[in-house]
Design an enzyme around this catalytic site. Structure first.
Site, short mmCIF file in Angstrom:
data_model
loop_
_atom_site.label_atom_id
_atom_site.label_comp_id
_atom_site.label_asym_id
_atom_site.label_seq_id
_atom_site.Cartn_x
_atom_site.Cartn_y
_atom_site.Cartn_z
N LYS A 158 -5.36 3.05 -2.71
CA LYS A 158 -4.62 2.37 -1.62
C LYS A 158 -5.50 2.19 -0.38
O LYS A 158 -5.35 1.21 0.35
CB LYS A 158 -3.35 3.13 -1.27
N SER B 243 0.85 -1.19 0.00
CA SER B 243 0.00 0.00 0.00
C SER B 243 0.89 1.25 0.00
O SER B 243 1.89 1.31 -0.73
CB SER B 243 -0.92 -0.09 1.24
#
Ligand code: HXC
Length: 293
Positions: A177, A159
């Site tokens: 994300k 992420s």
């Protein structure tokens, strides 16, 4: 006269963990042909795993697989797939099973990024990054989960930390994300009873990656370093070291976590990317940026 205290230097996971902890294990890694994902694959292979790396470009992927095999003495193959295409990912999972017989570890790492303000993003530009990062993660989970259940394996999702702030020029990536973080949490809860783990690594500013090369505004590198509590930007071994820990049995009661690997930067109460100058320029505020170090 004060003397500067040197930052803690980066080290390799093989200096900490035994070299055979992943012997007989198989890694499936999207985005593996380059950047952080390639470095993660190399570290996991350095502890005895074989790997399949997935990417869009055949020449680059084949070359990376060869390089990873030569560097680690383990087997590495390439499968061509665009993570936006579920059938291509299923074919990559089949290639992994045909070659290695199973999948123990999955890294969902393929990602897209560029700097652009909301006013300069087309609907398709926004959707493209969400399709690569979020839908691509979902597609990767769908293609691999039946195999990962059999091995009671483990997922790592790559992420970022920029969606914890309102990072300018990153609306598309921030939305994407945040979705990746949420998917991992649900996967951890749903699959925990089957022994499958899922965690997120949120890298901070890592030197030598395509992402940072694109995102760092000219002349801002020192400002980024100063904003990191541990006083250096990440190196290519920092994220892999955390991946080795998370896939190892030392982490077998760790699931549903989001671990920032950023030298503490997220606690300095600002994003690790400085404000682009053009945000303050009325003429430039709708333009995207192709930045270079
Ligand atoms: C505005 C842009 C743009 C830009 C592309 N688009 N680049 N809009 N500014 N700089 C728009 C296009 O105009 C188009 O919209 C839409 O996005 C799709 O673009 P395509 O080039 O057709 O798509 P595709 O070939 O699929 O490529 C998408 C891509 C990809 C996202 C640009 O090439 C890419 O991801 N490259 C970079 C890979 C990378 O850097 N990976 C590392 C990520 S690091 P229209 O409306 O014209 O059709 C990361 C973590 C960051 O994610 C954390 C840092 C701290």
């Amino acid at each position: 006269m004060s003397v500067a205290i040197p930052p803690r230097p980066p080290i390799k996971s093989t200096e900490v963990f035994k070299k055979d902890i992943f012997e007989g294990k198989v890694l499936f890694c999207t985005g593996g042909p380059s950047g952080i994902c390639k470095a993660m694959t190399k570290s996991i292979m350095s502890h005895g795993a074989d790997a399949i790396i997935i990417g869009r470009k055949v020449d680059k992927g084949e070359a990376a697989a060869k390089e990873l095999s030569n560097a680690t003495g383990q087997r590495c193959v390439f499968a061509q797939a665009d993570v936006r295409e579920p059938e291509q990912l299923k074919a990559a999972a089949k290639k992994c099973i045909d070659t290695f017989g199973k999948i123990d570890f999955v890294i969902c790492g393929a990602a897209g990024n560029f700097l652009a303000p909301i006013s300069g993003l087309s609907e398709n530009a926004f959707a493209t990054v969400v399709r690569i990062d979020t839908l691509g993660t979902f597609n990767t989970i769908k293609a691999t989960l039946p195999h990962v259940r059999r091995t009671r394996g483990s997922y790592i999702h790559v992420s970022a930390t920029l969606h914890y702030y309102g990072t300018p020029y990153q609306a598309h990536v921030s939305a994407a994300k945040a979705g990746v973080d949420a998917l991992s949490n649900v996967l951890a809860v749903e699959e925990g009873p089957r022994g499958v783990r899922s965690n997120v690594i949120a890298p901070g500013p890592i030197l030598g990656t395509e992402g940072m090369d694109r995102l760092t505004p000219v002349g801002k590198k020192d400002a980024i370093t100063r904003s990191v509590p541990l006083q250096r930007q990440g190196g290519l071994d920092d994220v892999p070291n955390t991946a080795v820990f998370l896939f190892s049995e030392a982490a077998n009661w760790v699931t549903g976590q989001i671990i920032a690997v950023d030298g503490g930067a997220m606690h300095t109460n600002k994003g690790s990317l400085p404000y682009p100058d053009s945000v303050l320029d009325p003429e430039g505020a709708t333009k995207s940026i192709r930045a270079k170090m």
